[in-house]
Design a protein around this motif. Structure first.
Motif, PDB file in Angstrom:
ATOM      1  N   ALA A 106       6.427 -53.754 -79.679  1.00 21.84           N
ATOM      2  CA  ALA A 106       5.885 -52.814 -78.795  1.00 21.84           C
ATOM      3  C   ALA A 106       4.393 -53.048 -78.665  1.00 21.84           C
ATOM      4  CB  ALA A 106       6.313 -51.370 -79.276  1.00 21.84           C
ATOM      5  N   LEU A 107       3.987 -52.918 -77.576  1.00 21.06           N
ATOM      6  CA  LEU A 107       2.539 -53.288 -76.985  1.00 21.06           C
ATOM      7  C   LEU A 107       1.961 -52.228 -76.294  1.00 21.06           C
ATOM      8  CD1 LEU A 107       2.869 -57.013 -76.212  1.00 21.06           C
ATOM      9  CD2 LEU A 107       2.387 -55.895 -78.250  1.00 21.06           C
ATOM     10  N   MET A 108       0.936 -51.581 -76.716  1.00 21.07           N
ATOM     11  CA  MET A 108       0.262 -50.617 -75.795  1.00 21.07           C
ATOM     12  C   MET A 108      -0.839 -51.176 -75.448  1.00 21.07           C
ATOM     13  SD  MET A 108      -0.213 -47.711 -74.304  1.00 21.07           S
ATOM     14  CE  MET A 108       0.831 -46.561 -75.076  1.00 21.07           C
ATOM     15  N   LEU A 109      -1.315 -51.757 -74.326  1.00 24.70           N
ATOM     16  CA  LEU A 109      -2.500 -52.386 -73.774  1.00 24.70           C
ATOM     17  C   LEU A 109      -3.466 -51.138 -73.224  1.00 24.70           C
ATOM     18  CD1 LEU A 109      -0.728 -55.308 -71.866  1.00 24.70           C
ATOM     19  CD2 LEU A 109      -1.167 -54.878 -74.321  1.00 24.70           C
ATOM     20  N   HIS A 110      -4.748 -51.323 -73.649  1.00 28.90           N
ATOM     21  CA  HIS A 110      -5.751 -50.661 -73.265  1.00 28.90           C
ATOM     22  C   HIS A 110      -6.685 -51.432 -72.435  1.00 28.90           C
ATOM     23  CE1 HIS A 110      -9.459 -48.123 -72.977  1.00 28.90           C
ATOM     24  NE2 HIS A 110      -8.656 -47.234 -72.950  1.00 28.90           N
ATOM     25  N   GLY A 111      -7.203 -50.893 -71.242  1.00 31.40           N
ATOM     26  CA  GLY A 111      -8.199 -51.412 -70.195  1.00 31.40           C
ATOM     27  C   GLY A 111      -9.191 -50.274 -69.822  1.00 31.40           C
ATOM     28  N   GLN A 112     -10.546 -50.798 -69.976  1.00 28.40           N
ATOM     29  CA  GLN A 112     -11.602 -50.079 -69.738  1.00 28.40           C
ATOM     30  C   GLN A 112     -11.953 -49.389 -68.417  1.00 28.40           C
ATOM     31  OE1 GLN A 112     -13.441 -48.621 -72.630  1.00 28.40           O
ATOM     32  NE2 GLN A 112     -15.324 -49.409 -71.749  1.00 28.40           N
ATOM     33  N   ALA A 116       9.197 -57.914 -74.595  1.00 26.91           N
ATOM     34  CA  ALA A 116       8.666 -56.631 -75.453  1.00 26.91           C
ATOM     35  C   ALA A 116       8.769 -55.302 -74.660  1.00 26.91           C
ATOM     36  CB  ALA A 116       6.983 -56.758 -75.674  1.00 26.91           C
ATOM     37  N   ARG A 117       8.566 -54.162 -75.581  1.00 25.87           N
ATOM     38  CA  ARG A 117       8.563 -53.049 -74.864  1.00 25.87           C
ATOM     39  C   ARG A 117       6.745 -52.939 -74.689  1.00 25.87           C
ATOM     40  NH1 ARG A 117      10.876 -48.311 -78.281  1.00 25.87           N
ATOM     41  NH2 ARG A 117      10.301 -47.112 -76.721  1.00 25.87           N
ATOM     42  N   ALA A 118       6.412 -52.575 -73.413  1.00 21.62           N
ATOM     43  CA  ALA A 118       4.993 -52.605 -73.148  1.00 21.62           C
ATOM     44  C   ALA A 118       4.600 -51.474 -72.446  1.00 21.62           C
ATOM     45  CB  ALA A 118       4.677 -54.028 -72.527  1.00 21.62           C
ATOM     46  N   GLU A 119       3.570 -51.028 -72.470  1.00 16.36           N
ATOM     47  CA  GLU A 119       2.989 -49.631 -71.845  1.00 16.36           C
ATOM     48  C   GLU A 119       1.707 -49.903 -71.686  1.00 16.36           C
ATOM     49  OE1 GLU A 119       4.431 -47.242 -70.311  1.00 16.36           O
ATOM     50  OE2 GLU A 119       6.582 -47.586 -70.998  1.00 16.36           O
ATOM     51  N   TRP A 120       0.767 -49.235 -70.847  1.00 15.25           N
ATOM     52  CA  TRP A 120      -0.646 -49.439 -70.781  1.00 15.25           C
ATOM     53  C   TRP A 120      -1.326 -47.769 -70.398  1.00 15.25           C
ATOM     54  CZ3 TRP A 120      -3.087 -47.588 -66.122  1.00 15.25           C
ATOM     55  CH2 TRP A 120      -2.305 -47.479 -65.090  1.00 15.25           C
ATOM     56  N   ARG A 121      -2.464 -47.987 -70.904  1.00 14.62           N
ATOM     57  CA  ARG A 121      -3.445 -46.638 -70.510  1.00 14.62           C
ATOM     58  C   ARG A 121      -4.819 -47.282 -70.295  1.00 14.62           C
ATOM     59  NH1 ARG A 121       0.884 -45.300 -71.462  1.00 14.62           N
ATOM     60  NH2 ARG A 121       1.658 -43.130 -72.712  1.00 14.62           N
ATOM     61  N   SER A 122      -5.519 -46.422 -69.564  1.00 16.81           N
ATOM     62  CA  SER A 122      -6.911 -47.013 -69.199  1.00 16.81           C
ATOM     63  C   SER A 122      -8.021 -45.698 -69.414  1.00 16.81           C
ATOM     64  CB  SER A 122      -7.194 -47.521 -67.805  1.00 16.81           C
ATOM     65  OG  SER A 122      -6.816 -46.404 -66.922  1.00 16.81           O
ATOM     66  N   GLY A 123      -9.031 -45.925 -70.048  1.00 16.05           N
ATOM     67  CA  GLY A 123     -10.052 -45.018 -70.101  1.00 16.05           C
ATOM     68  C   GLY A 123     -11.360 -45.570 -70.653  1.00 16.05           C
ATOM     69  N   ASP A 124     -12.509 -45.090 -70.636  1.00 18.36           N
ATOM     70  CA  ASP A 124     -13.768 -45.459 -71.191  1.00 18.36           C
ATOM     71  C   ASP A 124     -13.556 -45.081 -72.525  1.00 18.36           C
ATOM     72  OD1 ASP A 124     -16.403 -46.192 -71.594  1.00 18.36           O
ATOM     73  OD2 ASP A 124     -17.235 -44.656 -70.092  1.00 18.36           O
ATOM     74  N   LEU A 125     -13.829 -46.181 -73.300  1.00 18.33           N
ATOM     75  CA  LEU A 125     -14.014 -46.110 -74.993  1.00 18.33           C
ATOM     76  C   LEU A 125     -15.263 -45.627 -75.187  1.00 18.33           C
ATOM     77  CD1 LEU A 125     -11.911 -49.434 -75.994  1.00 18.33           C
ATOM     78  CD2 LEU A 125     -11.052 -46.937 -76.065  1.00 18.33           C
ATOM     79  N   VAL A 151      -3.652 -52.982 -84.977  1.00 14.98           N
ATOM     80  CA  VAL A 151      -4.704 -52.756 -84.029  1.00 14.98           C
ATOM     81  C   VAL A 151      -5.401 -53.970 -83.773  1.00 14.98           C
ATOM     82  CG1 VAL A 151      -6.801 -51.448 -83.698  1.00 14.98           C
ATOM     83  CG2 VAL A 151      -4.833 -50.214 -84.699  1.00 14.98           C
ATOM     84  N   VAL A 152      -5.598 -54.270 -82.688  1.00 17.66           N
ATOM     85  CA  VAL A 152      -6.589 -55.276 -82.224  1.00 17.66           C
ATOM     86  C   VAL A 152      -7.433 -55.088 -81.213  1.00 17.66           C
ATOM     87  CG1 VAL A 152      -6.765 -57.950 -81.185  1.00 17.66           C
ATOM     88  CG2 VAL A 152      -4.750 -57.315 -82.428  1.00 17.66           C
ATOM     89  N   HIS A 153      -8.767 -55.055 -81.293  1.00 17.80           N
ATOM     90  CA  HIS A 153      -9.984 -54.440 -80.788  1.00 17.80           C
ATOM     91  C   HIS A 153     -10.759 -55.633 -80.068  1.00 17.80           C
ATOM     92  CE1 HIS A 153     -12.593 -51.493 -79.236  1.00 17.80           C
ATOM     93  NE2 HIS A 153     -13.735 -52.149 -80.091  1.00 17.80           N
ATOM     94  N   ALA A 154     -10.313 -55.906 -78.775  1.00 16.24           N
ATOM     95  CA  ALA A 154     -10.835 -57.090 -78.018  1.00 16.24           C
ATOM     96  C   ALA A 154     -11.758 -56.255 -76.917  1.00 16.24           C
ATOM     97  CB  ALA A 154      -9.725 -57.790 -77.565  1.00 16.24           C
ATOM     98  N   ALA A 155     -11.883 -55.024 -76.911  1.00 17.05           N
ATOM     99  CA  ALA A 155     -12.574 -54.428 -75.838  1.00 17.05           C
ATOM    100  C   ALA A 155     -14.176 -54.749 -76.119  1.00 17.05           C
ATOM    101  CB  ALA A 155     -12.417 -52.886 -75.647  1.00 17.05           C
ATOM    102  N   GLY A 156     -14.902 -55.135 -75.040  1.00 15.83           N
ATOM    103  CA  GLY A 156     -16.283 -55.298 -75.124  1.00 15.83           C
ATOM    104  C   GLY A 156     -17.150 -55.822 -73.937  1.00 15.83           C
ATOM    105  N   ALA A 176     -16.032 -47.036 -81.000  1.00 15.48           N
ATOM    106  CA  ALA A 176     -14.595 -46.715 -80.430  1.00 15.48           C
ATOM    107  C   ALA A 176     -13.702 -47.641 -81.648  1.00 15.48           C
ATOM    108  CB  ALA A 176     -14.397 -47.446 -79.102  1.00 15.48           C
ATOM    109  N   PHE A 177     -14.072 -48.639 -82.174  1.00 15.88           N
ATOM    110  CA  PHE A 177     -13.165 -49.336 -83.155  1.00 15.88           C
ATOM    111  C   PHE A 177     -13.004 -48.472 -84.339  1.00 15.88           C
ATOM    112  CE2 PHE A 177     -13.029 -51.672 -87.250  1.00 15.88           C
ATOM    113  CZ  PHE A 177     -11.885 -52.313 -87.132  1.00 15.88           C
ATOM    114  N   HIS A 178     -14.183 -47.707 -84.897  1.00 18.93           N
ATOM    115  CA  HIS A 178     -14.053 -46.816 -85.933  1.00 18.93           C
ATOM    116  C   HIS A 178     -13.089 -45.674 -85.649  1.00 18.93           C
ATOM    117  CE1 HIS A 178     -15.448 -43.438 -88.284  1.00 18.93           C
ATOM    118  NE2 HIS A 178     -15.174 -43.996 -89.279  1.00 18.93           N
ATOM    119  N   GLU A 179     -13.232 -45.118 -84.429  1.00 13.14           N
ATOM    120  CA  GLU A 179     -12.379 -44.033 -84.091  1.00 13.14           C
ATOM    121  C   GLU A 179     -11.132 -44.199 -84.001  1.00 13.14           C
ATOM    122  OE1 GLU A 179     -11.768 -41.783 -79.868  1.00 13.14           O
ATOM    123  OE2 GLU A 179     -13.640 -41.285 -80.827  1.00 13.14           O
TER     124      GLU A 179
END
Length: 252
Positions: A27-33, A55-64, A87-92, A117-120
């Motif tokens: 199950a994957l939750m993908l986030h985009g900035q 996979a079961r996959a969903e997405w969310r977007s928002g400013d980290l 948790v995989v933090h690839a945003a940047g 954002a990684f800490h949170e």
């Protein structure tokens, strides 16, 4: 079913990680900035690919960079799939402005998206991650936190990635008693998705392609392969490590 959150999941390394992990019992939750149409389209496309792979996959977007965005992402993942395992933090982003040209708010934004954002994100997910030894955290850092050359520094990104690495090492110690792990993957210059150039122009990309001993760019899937290994049961005794995937760039 393994439940994973992947930030930066709409393109590049984050998207490659999502594709590599996608499959039955995932199950994957993908986030985009980005909230622009093109960014949302990319994020939706990667989510659809993962669904087709089983996979079961969903997405969310928002400013980290905005407080509570990362925590809300964890809560949305729990509501959709259940407790978080990975948790995989690839945003940047790469901010190429020089030390002299970098304003304070630029530095603060890098720290907000990359480190804070990684800490949170992980702090909110900790009760889930520590409930069994299979908990996994991987943060994507960058060679620019380790390699400093004339006309090739990224002060804002470098400082934020260095902070990210310190957070991961602290986290690894605190997770150790549960058996969960936290590690860092450090890509070198990595090929961008078609049509995207990041902080460098086309001529500079051609020049940096030969900057490492292997004389080529890394492919996003090569970085994703290292991440997938660190998320696997085979890596259960590896924690707090920094794994370069850079063709030897940081040896120079």
């Amino acid at each position: 079913m393994r439940v994973s959150i992947i930030t930066g999941g709409g393109s590049g390394i984050g998207a490659a990680i999502a594709r590599r992990l996608a499959g039955p019992d995932q199950a994957l939750m993908l986030h985009g900035q980005g909230t622009d149409a093109a960014g949302l389209q990319r994020l939706h496309a990667v989510t659809s690919e993962c669904t087709r792979a089983g996979a079961r996959a969903e997405w969310r977007s928002g400013d980290l960079a905005v407080p509570a965005t990362a925590a809300d992402l964890v809560r949305a993942t729990r509501e959709t799939f259940g407790p978080v395992d990975t948790v995989v933090h690839a945003a940047g982003f790469a901010d190429r402005r020089s030390f002299a040209d970098l304003p304070r708010d630029g530095l603060e934004r890098s720290f907000a998206v990359i480190a804070a954002a990684f800490h949170e994100l992980v702090r909110t997910a900790l009760p889930d991650l520590t409930r069994k030894p299979q908990g996994r955290v991987v943060a994507i850092s960058s060679f620019n936190a380790h390699r400093f050359v004339p006309n090739g520094t990224f002060p804002s990104s470098s400082a934020a990635k260095a902070a990210l690495e310190a957070l991961v090492k602290c986290l690894a110690i605190e997770l150790a008693g549960s058996g969960a792990t936290a590690n860092i993957v450090v890509p070198g210059y990595t090929r961008k998705d078609e049509g995207r150039s990041g902080a460098l122009d086309a001529a500079t990309w051609q020049a940096v392609a030969g900057a490492n001993p292997q004389a080529r760019l890394a492919e996003p899937d090569e970085v994703a392969a290292a991440v997938a290994f660190l998320l696997s049961p085979d890596a259960c005794h590896i924690t707090g490590v920094l794994l370069p995937v850079d063709g030897g760039l940081t040896l120079m």
